[in-house]
Design an enzyme around this catalytic site. Structure first.
Site, PDB file in Angstrom:
ATOM      1  CB  THR A 121      -0.870   0.052   1.270  1.00 20.70           C
ATOM      2  OG1 THR A 121      -0.017   0.380   2.375  1.00 20.70           O
ATOM      3  CG2 THR A 121      -1.552  -1.276   1.550  1.00 20.70           C
ATOM      4  CE  LYS A 164       8.675   5.954  -3.415  1.00 18.77           C
ATOM      5  NZ  LYS A 164       7.741   5.135  -3.959  1.00 18.77           N
ATOM      6  CB  ALA A 215      10.487  -0.273  -9.433  1.00 14.90           C
ATOM      7  CG  LEU A 258      16.276  -0.650 -11.425  1.00 18.32           C
ATOM      8  CD1 LEU A 258      16.716   0.786 -11.725  1.00 18.32           C
ATOM      9  CD2 LEU A 258      16.841  -1.601 -12.475  1.00 18.32           C
ATOM     10  N   GLY A 295      -0.152   4.049 -14.745  1.00 16.65           N
ATOM     11  CA  GLY A 295       0.358   3.532 -13.466  1.00 16.65           C
ATOM     12  C   GLY A 295       1.780   3.964 -13.163  1.00 16.65           C
ATOM     13  CD  GLU A 349       3.759   6.902  -4.920  1.00 11.53           C
ATOM     14  OE1 GLU A 349       2.941   6.544  -4.064  1.00 11.53           O
ATOM     15  OE2 GLU A 349       4.799   6.252  -5.179  1.00 11.53           O
ATOM     16  CG  ASP A 361       8.112   9.088  -5.368  1.00 10.20           C
ATOM     17  OD1 ASP A 361       7.733   8.388  -4.411  1.00 10.20           O
ATOM     18  OD2 ASP A 361       8.642   8.631  -6.395  1.00 10.20           O
ATOM     19  CE  LYS A 421      11.113   6.418  -5.899  1.00  5.31           C
ATOM     20  NZ  LYS A 421      10.661   6.634  -7.261  1.00  5.31           N
ATOM     21  N   GLY A 427       6.532   1.030 -12.507  1.00  2.00           N
ATOM     22  CA  GLY A 427       5.610   0.089 -13.136  1.00  2.00           C
ATOM     23  C   GLY A 427       5.335  -1.062 -12.187  1.00  2.00           C
TER      24      GLY A 427
END
Ligand code: ADP
Ligand code: ASP
Ligand code: MG
Length: 814
Positions: free
Chosen positions: A554, A578, A610, A612, A663, A666, A677, A681, A796
């Site tokens: 979620t 996150k 994602a 990686l 998609g 967010e 975002d 990160k 994705g």
């Protein structure tokens, strides 16, 4: 001569009794004694009935009626009509006596141990008589013999002690003169010297068979039951348990002493000295070789042969400074328990002699505690010793094997397995024979403990992971699909058995302890119960399965706040959310600490890039001693998509809309467009590099007008983008005129982080970044000029799901 014993399930009903007959029939070359238990469940029913009667509860009559019906209907089904009347009249007469005994108990309101034994003995007396008559009617050369005429005991009702001298003499006299091919005898029952019925303890029919086997020095004792031998653990609790084909007397005794109910513990004693082998066989699978218990049968150097457990155990501890170096304390302690006839299952003593701790049956502990407190009343009153401490509702789990003594590290492996699964160990004991290592744990942890120990010691590294998945939107549903596809491969190649036990979205939740069938998860979830985050956690906790993993798919704050609950119960957490790692530094640290303390991995690879392997690579760099100097990265798949697609022939509004629809953003696109975002990160990467950083300290020059950032709905946000279209076009042209591309870049250097839109010239590592790809450059002490570069699809559902999957596999290898 050979002895065959059939247990309660084997003779539970006429259908099973016919199977018994066909097994008996095959032994046509020698004389045999067939010892039988009461029809399955009858012993319990007799005990319940007598308890009701002695409590003056008239319901005992209904219970007695059930007992009567079971026997009468068995006769009608097994014995042909012509022979029925004799059998019926004998059995009815016995049932009448039983009724009279119960009536007596009802009237007086009392049940002495002596009367209880008399009542309960009818279970075996009736079953053996009916079975012998059935055999006869089928043309077998069979006769009934009452074991009470052979086995003589003291009058310790409920668990009488055998007088072997008299018993052996009786058996020899009887069997040596006996001409019948098959003798059917009741198990469990015996008689005192004065002729009263006694019993040999629950499960005691095995013992009856062993007593006769030893007296007659037979070639083989066969115990026929409802499982195909002695297993590596109770097969009813551990599905993966395997049959042990050969086992030594000592190992079998140790396993049964620690709860392997398949054999009543005293059974081995009489046959051990005479070296009579015991075969454990399955009445319902007679061809299965089962287990052979014999001398030196200890499994070609295998160390752990079985895991067993005894439930309903209490720990009773005596401690205090007054115990140190004082002789005689242990003697008085054990004498007190012995005088009360209390048997001790396990003993531990601290080397300082500061405490003695014993494991005894729950039912004995109150009496034991009172007696020990009385014995040490003087020391307790003078505060030299503390009153005994009692802990109830515990279970002993034991690893058993003859060859364990020659191997180091088994107990370490045992305790670390239990520790990893959050099973708290209350006491530990290792027998001087080193044939067993036992741990006392909470009753609620038994299934988990047995299964995880079994996995460690017997399952050649097949590991079961039990997943609880919250969030089944884009990412979550892809994740479930990938697990379903890969299940077989994971099991065969990676030795991982992944099961999804719970699934929840914001509306519904569903659980299946045996694994949710993944092809049907959508309909099962739709028909599930109402979702509730707290109840979801409660359920995960109470299922208490080994290797449990909570998977958060979620973007929800409350879910991110629930991780400590999971970690504190040694439930691993895998998340693509996150929020947890990018909120307060203190919270991030707390989660890391909890993960370490409770041995539960906390993994969030998908928080950056994602699928990686960015965080994992960073962790390896740091763990191997490298230091991060600088990080430069394009970390927003969404923004990269937006700026790669945006040019003077499309509107900025349409491009953002498209990104949302595909998609790449967010659910709330401002989280991406505002740079939040990306800030999260780079914050996570900085923290994982070992720096203490908070989100407010990150510089962010937004390319969006203030008005767009302050909108409070997605619609309003998109409207505002339309309004500022010309500004966006100008931004694009300015870069294009300089032969540059726009990229949203995050940077961390000298303990400071910043994010913002940059014009990237041709030839730069970032220039050719396609679609929604991400790229990270790590400049470290080992990679000072040529950075370590990780590049690839960074957004994705599919790649994010596979990143979560990778974290799950990491846990599997943990
Ligand atoms: P019977 O009525 O035939 O004497 P029991 O119920 O006394 O049978 O014993 C058989 C049961 O023992 C099995 O059904 C199984 O649940 C239990 N058991 C416990 N531990 C083990 C083990 N290690 N191997 C096999 N069976 C076990
Ligand atoms: N019928 C007795 C019991 O249930 C003895 C036995 O089956 O071994 O304990
Ligand atoms: Mg039994």
């Amino acid at each position: 001569m050979k002895i065959l014993k059939f247990g309660g399930t084997s003779v539970a009903n006429p259908y099973n009794i016919r199977k018994v007959k066909s097994i008996v029939e095959k032994n046509n070359s020698e004389h045999i004694a067939v010892v039988v238990s009461a029809f399955g469940g009858i012993t319990d029913l007799l005990l319940d009935t007598s308890r009701l009667a002695s409590n003056q509860d008239p319901a005992y009559k209904e219970s007695l009626k059930q007992i009567e019906d079971r026997h009468i209907s068995a006769i009608r089904e097994l014995v042909p009509v012509r022979a029925q009347s004799t059998v019926l009249s004998k059995v009815k007469s016995d049932l009448n006596t039983l009724e009279t005994l119960l009536e007596g108990s009802f009237l007086i309101g009392e049940l002495t141990p002596k009367l209880s034994d008399k009542i309960v003995s009818y279970g075996e007396l009736l079953s053996s008589y009916i079975i012998s008559e059935f055999f006869k009617s089928e043309g077998l050369d069979a006769a009934f013999k009452d074991s009470r005429e052979l086995i003589i005991t003291d009058n310790n009702y409920g668990k009488a002690n055998v007088d072997f001298e008299r018993t052996n003499a009786n058996c020899n006299a009887f069997f040596n003169a006996n001409a019948d091919k098959i003798t059917v005898l009741p198990g469990f029952v015996a008689a005192s010297k004065s002729g009263n019925s006694t019993t040999l303890g629950r499960g005691g029919s095995d013992y009856t068979a062993a007593i006769i086997a030893a007296a007659q020095q037979v070639s083989l004792l066969e115990i026929w039951t409802d499982v195909s031998g002695m297993y590596t653990a109770n097969p009813k609790l551990v599905k993966q348990a395997k049959c042990v084909s050969h086992i030594s007397y000592e190992e079998a005794m140790e396993l049964s002493h620690f709860g392997a109910k398949v054999l009543y513990p005293p059974t081995i004693q009489p046959v051990l000295g005479k070296e009579i082998p015991i075969a454990i066989k399955n009445t319902f699978e007679p061809e299965n070789p089962g287990t052979l218990i014999a001398k030196n049968n200890n499994g070609n150097g295998k160390t752990v042969r079985g895991i067993s457990h005894v439930g309903n155990i209490s720990l009773l501890s005596l401690e205090g400074p007054g115990m140190i170096g004082i002789p005689g304390i242990s003697k008085r302690f054990f004498e007190t328990l012995s005088l009360k006839n209390i048997s001790i299952v396990l003993i531990t003593q601290a080397s300082s002699e500061h405490s003695i701790c014993v494991g005894i049956a729950d039912e004995d502990v109150d009496v034991a505690a009172e007696a020990v407190n009385d014995t040490f009343a003087y020391e307790i009153s003078s505060k030299k010793i503390k009153p005994v401490i009692v802990e109830k509702d515990l279970t002993i789990v034991a690893l058993v094997g003859d060859n364990m003594k020659s191997h180091q590290g088994l107990s370490g492996k045992m305790f670390s397995t239990l520790g990893k699964n959050n099973v708290n160990i209350r006491a530990i004991a290792q027998g001087a024979s080193e044939r067993n290592i036992s741990a006392v744990i909470k009753k609620d942890d038994v299934k988990k403990a047995l299964n995880s120990l079994h996995e460690t010691f017997f399952e050649e590294n097949i590991k079961q992971l039990n997943l609880f998945v919250m969030g089944v939107g884009n990412v979550g549903s892809k994740f479930l699909q990938q697990i379903r596809q890969q299940k077989k491969y994971l099991k065969e190649e990676l030795k991982l058995n992944i099961r999804v036990i719970g699934i929840s979205n914001s509306r519904k939740m569903v659980f299946d302890e045996n694994g949710i069938p993944l092809k049907d998860w959508e309909s099962l979830l739709a028909n599930g119960e109402k979702a509730d985050k707290q109840l979801f956690f409660d359920q995960v906790k109470s299922l208490n399965l080994r290797n449990s993993v909570f998977v958060d798919n979620t973007a929800n704050l409350e879910v991110a706040q629930s991780y400590p609950d999971y970690l504190k119960n040694s439930i691993s957490v895998v998340t693509c959310n996150k929020i947890a790692c990018s909120s307060d530094y203190a919270y991030y640290r707390e989660l890391k600490e909890l993960s370490k303390k409770y041995n539960a991995p906390f993994l969030f690879e998908t928080n950056v890039g994602a699928g990686l392997p960015i965080i994992d690579t960073l962790k390896h760099l740091i763990a191997s001693g490298d230091k991060v100097k600088k990080i430069q990265a394009v970390l927003s798949g969404s923004l990269n998509f937006v700026f790669n697609t945006f040019n003077d022939s499309v509107t900025f509004h349409d491009v953002v809309k498209q990104a949302q629809e595909q998609g790449y953003t967010e659910p709330d696109p401002t989280i991406d467009l505002s740079g939040i975002d990306v800030m999260r990160k780079i914050l996570i990467l900085a923290r994982e590099s070992g720096h203490q950083l908070d989100i407010d300290s990150i510089e962010n020059e937004s390319f969006l007008p203030k008005e767009s950032l302050e909108t409070n709905s997605n619609d309003a946000f998109f409207e505002s983008l339309k309004k500022y279209e010309s500004d966006f076009q100008a931004m694009y042209k300015e870069a294009a005129n300089m032969d540059c591309k726009l990229k949203y870049v995050a940077q961390f250097e000298d303990g400071k982080a910043k994010v913002g839109l940059q014009r990237i010239p041709k030839g730069h590592d970032f220039y050719n970044l396609e679609g929604s790809d991400n790229i990270v450059l790590f400049f470290t002490e080992r990679y000072p000029n040529q950075p370590m570069i990780i590049k690839g699809a960074g957004a994705g559902a599919d790649v994010t799901a596979s990143g979560i999957f990778a974290d799950i596999i990491r846990i599997g290898n943990f």
